[in-house]
Design an enzyme around this catalytic site. Structure first.
Site, PDB file in Angstrom:
ATOM      1  N   CYS A  42      16.404 -11.184  81.698  1.00 23.82           N
ATOM      2  CA  CYS A  42      17.371 -11.679  82.673  1.00 23.82           C
ATOM      3  C   CYS A  42      17.759 -13.134  82.395  1.00 23.82           C
ATOM      4  CB  CYS A  42      16.761 -11.532  84.068  1.00 23.82           C
ATOM      5  SG  CYS A  42      17.765 -12.225  85.360  1.00 23.82           S
ATOM      6  N   GLY A 181      30.283   2.205  74.298  1.00 18.85           N
ATOM      7  CA  GLY A 181      29.720   2.318  75.647  1.00 18.85           C
ATOM      8  C   GLY A 181      30.526   1.523  76.660  1.00 18.85           C
ATOM      9  N   GLU A 204      34.092   5.207  74.858  1.00 19.18           N
ATOM     10  CA  GLU A 204      33.147   5.729  75.855  1.00 19.18           C
ATOM     11  C   GLU A 204      33.093   7.249  75.767  1.00 19.18           C
ATOM     12  OE1 GLU A 204      30.817   4.780  78.322  1.00 19.18           O
ATOM     13  OE2 GLU A 204      30.776   6.946  78.641  1.00 19.18           O
ATOM     14  N   MET A 319      17.848  -0.381  86.325  1.00 16.60           N
ATOM     15  CA  MET A 319      17.400  -1.533  85.535  1.00 16.60           C
ATOM     16  C   MET A 319      18.149  -2.766  86.031  1.00 16.60           C
ATOM     17  SD  MET A 319      16.906  -0.093  81.705  1.00 16.60           S
ATOM     18  CE  MET A 319      15.453   0.838  81.266  1.00 16.60           C
ATOM     19  N   HIS A 445      38.502 -15.834 109.726  1.00 16.45           N
ATOM     20  CA  HIS A 445      39.851 -15.710 109.178  1.00 16.45           C
ATOM     21  C   HIS A 445      40.301 -17.051 108.614  1.00 16.45           C
ATOM     22  CE1 HIS A 445      44.015 -14.482 108.765  1.00 16.45           C
ATOM     23  NE2 HIS A 445      44.363 -15.617 109.366  1.00 16.45           N
TER      24      HIS A 445
HETATM   25  P1  FAD Z   1      12.386  -8.325  81.566  1.00 16.80           P
HETATM   26  O1  FAD Z   1      13.325  -9.278  82.166  1.00 16.80           O
HETATM   27  O2  FAD Z   1      12.878  -7.490  80.426  1.00 16.80           O
HETATM   28  O3  FAD Z   1      11.120  -9.181  81.101  1.00 16.80           O
HETATM   29  C1  FAD Z   1      10.067  -8.618  80.409  1.00 16.80           C
HETATM   30  C2  FAD Z   1       9.329  -9.728  79.676  1.00 16.80           C
HETATM   31  O4  FAD Z   1       8.107  -9.198  79.166  1.00 16.80           O
HETATM   32  C3  FAD Z   1      10.075 -10.261  78.450  1.00 16.80           C
HETATM   33  O5  FAD Z   1      10.124 -11.661  78.512  1.00 16.80           O
HETATM   34  C4  FAD Z   1       9.228  -9.814  77.256  1.00 16.80           C
HETATM   35  O6  FAD Z   1       9.230 -10.746  76.183  1.00 16.80           O
HETATM   36  C5  FAD Z   1       7.849  -9.750  77.889  1.00 16.80           C
HETATM   37  N1  FAD Z   1       6.923  -8.868  77.197  1.00 16.80           N
HETATM   38  C6  FAD Z   1       7.128  -7.593  76.766  1.00 16.80           C
HETATM   39  N2  FAD Z   1       5.996  -7.085  76.237  1.00 16.80           N
HETATM   40  C7  FAD Z   1       5.069  -8.058  76.316  1.00 16.80           C
HETATM   41  C8  FAD Z   1       3.698  -8.135  75.941  1.00 16.80           C
HETATM   42  N3  FAD Z   1       3.056  -7.091  75.418  1.00 16.80           N
HETATM   43  N4  FAD Z   1       3.048  -9.299  76.154  1.00 16.80           N
HETATM   44  C9  FAD Z   1       3.666 -10.369  76.723  1.00 16.80           C
HETATM   45  N5  FAD Z   1       4.952 -10.330  77.111  1.00 16.80           N
HETATM   46  C10 FAD Z   1       5.631  -9.202  76.916  1.00 16.80           C
HETATM   47  N6  FAD Z   1      20.493  -7.282  86.072  1.00 16.80           N
HETATM   48  C11 FAD Z   1      20.996  -7.714  87.249  1.00 16.80           C
HETATM   49  O7  FAD Z   1      20.413  -7.421  88.302  1.00 16.80           O
HETATM   50  N7  FAD Z   1      22.125  -8.494  87.303  1.00 16.80           N
HETATM   51  C12 FAD Z   1      22.799  -8.843  86.177  1.00 16.80           C
HETATM   52  O8  FAD Z   1      23.812  -9.537  86.258  1.00 16.80           O
HETATM   53  C13 FAD Z   1      22.305  -8.380  84.928  1.00 16.80           C
HETATM   54  N8  FAD Z   1      22.935  -8.714  83.786  1.00 16.80           N
HETATM   55  C14 FAD Z   1      22.424  -8.289  82.589  1.00 16.80           C
HETATM   56  C15 FAD Z   1      23.123  -8.619  81.425  1.00 16.80           C
HETATM   57  C16 FAD Z   1      22.640  -8.203  80.193  1.00 16.80           C
HETATM   58  C17 FAD Z   1      23.387  -8.571  78.940  1.00 16.80           C
HETATM   59  C18 FAD Z   1      21.422  -7.454  80.131  1.00 16.80           C
HETATM   60  C19 FAD Z   1      20.860  -7.030  78.811  1.00 16.80           C
HETATM   61  C20 FAD Z   1      20.733  -7.123  81.280  1.00 16.80           C
HETATM   62  C21 FAD Z   1      21.243  -7.521  82.521  1.00 16.80           C
HETATM   63  N9  FAD Z   1      20.598  -7.181  83.718  1.00 16.80           N
HETATM   64  C22 FAD Z   1      21.120  -7.594  84.915  1.00 16.80           C
HETATM   65  C23 FAD Z   1      19.359  -6.381  83.732  1.00 16.80           C
HETATM   66  C24 FAD Z   1      18.143  -7.311  83.934  1.00 16.80           C
HETATM   67  O9  FAD Z   1      18.127  -8.278  82.909  1.00 16.80           O
HETATM   68  C25 FAD Z   1      16.849  -6.511  83.915  1.00 16.80           C
HETATM   69  O10 FAD Z   1      16.936  -5.445  84.843  1.00 16.80           O
HETATM   70  C26 FAD Z   1      15.666  -7.399  84.280  1.00 16.80           C
HETATM   71  O11 FAD Z   1      15.542  -8.461  83.377  1.00 16.80           O
HETATM   72  C27 FAD Z   1      14.367  -6.587  84.289  1.00 16.80           C
HETATM   73  O12 FAD Z   1      13.315  -7.436  84.634  1.00 16.80           O
HETATM   74  P2  FAD Z   1      11.810  -7.145  84.194  1.00 16.80           P
HETATM   75  O13 FAD Z   1      11.000  -8.200  84.854  1.00 16.80           O
HETATM   76  O14 FAD Z   1      11.474  -5.723  84.445  1.00 16.80           O
HETATM   77  O15 FAD Z   1      11.774  -7.308  82.610  1.00 16.80           O
HETATM   78  P1  NAD Z   2      24.825   1.800  80.728  1.00 14.94           P
HETATM   79  O1  NAD Z   2      23.885   2.922  80.901  1.00 14.94           O
HETATM   80  O2  NAD Z   2      25.368   1.082  81.913  1.00 14.94           O
HETATM   81  O3  NAD Z   2      26.103   2.308  79.906  1.00 14.94           O
HETATM   82  C1  NAD Z   2      26.018   2.935  78.649  1.00 14.94           C
HETATM   83  C2  NAD Z   2      27.307   3.683  78.401  1.00 14.94           C
HETATM   84  O4  NAD Z   2      27.306   4.132  77.040  1.00 14.94           O
HETATM   85  C3  NAD Z   2      27.460   4.924  79.284  1.00 14.94           C
HETATM   86  O5  NAD Z   2      28.696   4.868  79.952  1.00 14.94           O
HETATM   87  C4  NAD Z   2      27.377   6.077  78.289  1.00 14.94           C
HETATM   88  O6  NAD Z   2      28.153   7.202  78.666  1.00 14.94           O
HETATM   89  C5  NAD Z   2      27.877   5.431  76.994  1.00 14.94           C
HETATM   90  N1  NAD Z   2      27.456   6.124  75.743  1.00 14.94           N
HETATM   91  C6  NAD Z   2      26.226   6.592  75.443  1.00 14.94           C
HETATM   92  N2  NAD Z   2      26.237   7.177  74.212  1.00 14.94           N
HETATM   93  C7  NAD Z   2      27.508   7.064  73.730  1.00 14.94           C
HETATM   94  C8  NAD Z   2      28.162   7.477  72.516  1.00 14.94           C
HETATM   95  N3  NAD Z   2      27.526   8.132  71.532  1.00 14.94           N
HETATM   96  N4  NAD Z   2      29.471   7.191  72.354  1.00 14.94           N
HETATM   97  C9  NAD Z   2      30.143   6.539  73.348  1.00 14.94           C
HETATM   98  N5  NAD Z   2      29.586   6.140  74.498  1.00 14.94           N
HETATM   99  C10 NAD Z   2      28.281   6.388  74.698  1.00 14.94           C
HETATM  100  O7  NAD Z   2      24.086   0.798  79.728  1.00 14.94           O
HETATM  101  P2  NAD Z   2      24.423  -0.708  79.302  1.00 14.94           P
HETATM  102  O8  NAD Z   2      25.827  -1.048  79.606  1.00 14.94           O
HETATM  103  O9  NAD Z   2      23.936  -0.818  77.902  1.00 14.94           O
HETATM  104  O10 NAD Z   2      23.470  -1.536  80.257  1.00 14.94           O
HETATM  105  C11 NAD Z   2      22.028  -1.369  80.194  1.00 14.94           C
HETATM  106  C12 NAD Z   2      21.384  -1.709  81.489  1.00 14.94           C
HETATM  107  O11 NAD Z   2      21.465  -3.095  81.743  1.00 14.94           O
HETATM  108  C13 NAD Z   2      22.026  -0.997  82.657  1.00 14.94           C
HETATM  109  O12 NAD Z   2      21.083  -0.075  83.148  1.00 14.94           O
HETATM  110  C14 NAD Z   2      22.291  -2.032  83.681  1.00 14.94           C
HETATM  111  O13 NAD Z   2      21.619  -1.728  84.879  1.00 14.94           O
HETATM  112  C15 NAD Z   2      21.718  -3.328  83.115  1.00 14.94           C
HETATM  113  N6  NAD Z   2      22.762  -4.364  83.261  1.00 14.94           N
HETATM  114  C16 NAD Z   2      23.119  -4.739  84.511  1.00 14.94           C
HETATM  115  C17 NAD Z   2      24.118  -5.667  84.686  1.00 14.94           C
HETATM  116  C18 NAD Z   2      24.517  -6.052  86.069  1.00 14.94           C
HETATM  117  O14 NAD Z   2      23.788  -5.765  86.999  1.00 14.94           O
HETATM  118  N7  NAD Z   2      25.643  -6.731  86.256  1.00 14.94           N
HETATM  119  C19 NAD Z   2      24.765  -6.214  83.591  1.00 14.94           C
HETATM  120  C20 NAD Z   2      24.385  -5.804  82.329  1.00 14.94           C
HETATM  121  C21 NAD Z   2      23.371  -4.878  82.184  1.00 14.94           C
END
Ligand code: FAD
Ligand code: NAD
Length: 467
Positions: A42, A181, A204, A319, A445
């Protein structure tokens, strides 16, 4: 050997919140993080850096396309992409530093290295120099998160064929970014680069984008993003992606076997994320993952091994950072003998596109599938004085309410400030409000929240006041 009441493995939003709450409740806590900075996906490669780039790119887009409609003429506008990425990194660092401060403030011991089970009460921490130390603990919280998944036939070179992690730290604006995707990452990072001048093509598999959202929101977002110039190839399954020099070629086909080939200079693979358990040696604690690679947990978020809990992306469910945070608090309070509660139906979801889209509760398609009798109230932002004043006219608020009782069952918003507005839906639903309850509350408003009130009025008596 150091001894703790609780060891948290992973410092993402689930892990660090769990550690803080455990400490507040009087436990002696350690947190183990593989990387030298705290915050997990995150903070480092997810929510925070993506929102920093979304905000910066939106400013650029507005200066280029929108300011003149307000009578503001900008001469000599130019983009310093390097500085934009640098700013993003400094925002991330401020958050990293803030978390280190919070760990110290809460007297949580921090260990840098990979945490792995020696047994259920003994954890090894192995650092990047392969030096190992062991710590003992009564209880463990696994908070190791997730990592991007890939299609089996694509080789990620992380230079031209990239994941979201690399897409947040590019050194140039792509000329043509092909995104595999159309989920949340696809539309958010696609928006960043489309605003900065890239041609963006999203391929997609399904016939819609952001498939987890209400279908009307998904359709409206598709319409708006297409209007802004993003290209979408729907109902096409990607079958390959290759690199030659600076060129990437993505191939896809529809269900009739008709093929398309798209050439670009970068390809972002955004087809979902998978739980991350590599290096944990779960078997030493008597644990194994399920068929989707997740750690199984019961309703108390405890794994089949007593005293080991898990949360966030590494277990079932959405997630999302705020879902992981709620689970962190839940586990700490459960360990302390309290009786906390999480209502998973009330976890909102947001796409930070422009305009934003946000949802909580049931979608219309879910209500139809369940055979629930419902009514709908919708209100478009363009009918609001506030929206006309700012010029942000796209989108609507949609309320789904039970036909008989008028209880709000789902709230779906696409429009300016949807991300911040959705909490009204969460509060309303948590307290089991009827649409009429909300419709009879005074909303300031002129604000965007009046669309919420109007949609509730439309749901309850079909009598919006402003339309
Ligand atoms: P993580 O944040 O994945 O943290 C896990 C940590 O564990 C990592 O730092 C990793 O290095 C560490 N770790 C793993 N294995 C070990 C080990 N064996 N020993 C020590 N450390 C370890 N969610 C939202 O709600 N809003 C958003 O706007 C949003 N935007 C996103 C944008 C992107 C590009 C991505 C990829 C994700 C986004 N998400 C968003 C999803 C969000 O980031 C995750 O749902 C969230 O970070 C999950 O939190 P977590 O604590 O489960 O794990
Ligand atoms: P996602 O599951 O949201 O979307 C993946 C997309 O890829 C789906 O629409 C699926 O149909 C498509 N897809 C899969 N296989 C394909 C193929 N062979 N060809 C074409 N399309 C295909 O996954 P994401 O966008 O990678 O995000 C991952 C996770 O990260 C999500 O679960 C989301 O909760 C989290 N995330 C959250 C935020 C937020 O809360 N604003 C922002 C970024 C990421």
């Amino acid at each position: 050997m150091s001894k703790y009441n609780v060891v948290v493995i992973g410092s993402g939003p689930g892990g660090y919140i769990a550690a803080i709450r455990c400490s507040q409740l009087g436990m002696k806590v350690a947190i183990i993080e593989k990387y030298p900075v705290l915050g997990g996906t995150c903070t480092n490669v997810g929510c925070i850096p993506s929102k920093a780039l979304l905000d910066s790119s939106e400013h650029y887009h507005n200066a280029e396309m929108v300011f003149s409609t307000h009578g503001i003429n900008v001469k000599g506008l130019s983009l310093d992409f390097g500085k934009m990425v640098e700013r993003k990194s400094s925002v991330v660092k401020q958050n990293n530093d803030g978390l280190t401060f919070l760990m110290k403030k809460n007297k949580i011991d921090m260990y840098t290295g990979t945490g792995s089970f020696i047994n259920k009460n003994k954890i090894a921490v192995t650092d990047s120099k392969n030096e190992k130390q062991e710590i003992e603990t009564e209880k463990v919280i696994i908070a190791t998160g997730s990592k991007p998944t890939n299609l089996p036939f694509i080789k990620l070179d992380k230079k031209r064929i990239i994941t979201s992690t690399e897409a947040l730290s590019l050194t140039e604006v792509p000329q043509h970014l092909v995104i595999i995707g159309g989920g949340i990452i696809g539309v958010e990072l696609g928006s960043v680069y489309q605003r900065l001048g890239s041609k963006v093509t999203v391929v997609e598999f399904l016939d819609k984008i952001v498939p987890s959202m209400d279908e009307e929101i998904s359709k409206e977002m598709l319409r708006i993003l297409r209007k802004d110039g993003m290209e979408f190839i729907l109902s096409h399954k990607v079958t390959g992606a290759t690199v030659k020099g600076k060129e990437v070629t993505v191939t896809a086909e529809n269900k009739n076997g008709e093929k398309v080939e798209i050439k670009g200079d970068y390809c972002l693979v955004a087809v979902g994320r998978v739980p991350y358990t590599t290096g944990l040696t779960l078997e030493n604690a008597g644990l194994k993952t399920d068929e989707k690679g997740r750690i199984p947990v019961n309703e108390k978020l405890e794994t089949p091994v007593a005293g080991i809990y898990a949360l966030g992306d590494v277990i079932r469910g959405a997630m999302l950072a705020h879902k992981a945070e709620e689970e962190g608090v839940f586990i700490a309070e459960t360990m302390a003998g309290q009786k906390p509660h999480i209502n998973y139906n009330m976890i909102p979801g947001v796409a930070y596109t422009w305009p934003e889209a946000a949802s909580v509760g049931a979608t219309e398609q879910e209500l139809k599938e369940k055979g629930t009798a419902y009514k709908t109230g919708k209100f478009p932002f363009r009918a609001l004085g506030r929206a006309r004043a700012s010029g942000d006219l796209d989108g609507f608020v949609k309320i789904l309410a039970a036909k008989e009782t008028d209880e709000i069952l789902g709230v779906h918003i696409i429009g300016a400030r949807a991300a911040d507005m959705i909490i009204e839906g969460v509060v309303a639903m948590e307290y089991r409000a009827s649409a009429e309850d909300i419709a009879r509350m005074s909303h300031p408003h002129p604000t965007y929240t009046e669309a919420f009130k109007e949609a509730c009025l439309a749901a309850t008596e079909n009598r919006p006041l402003s339309m």
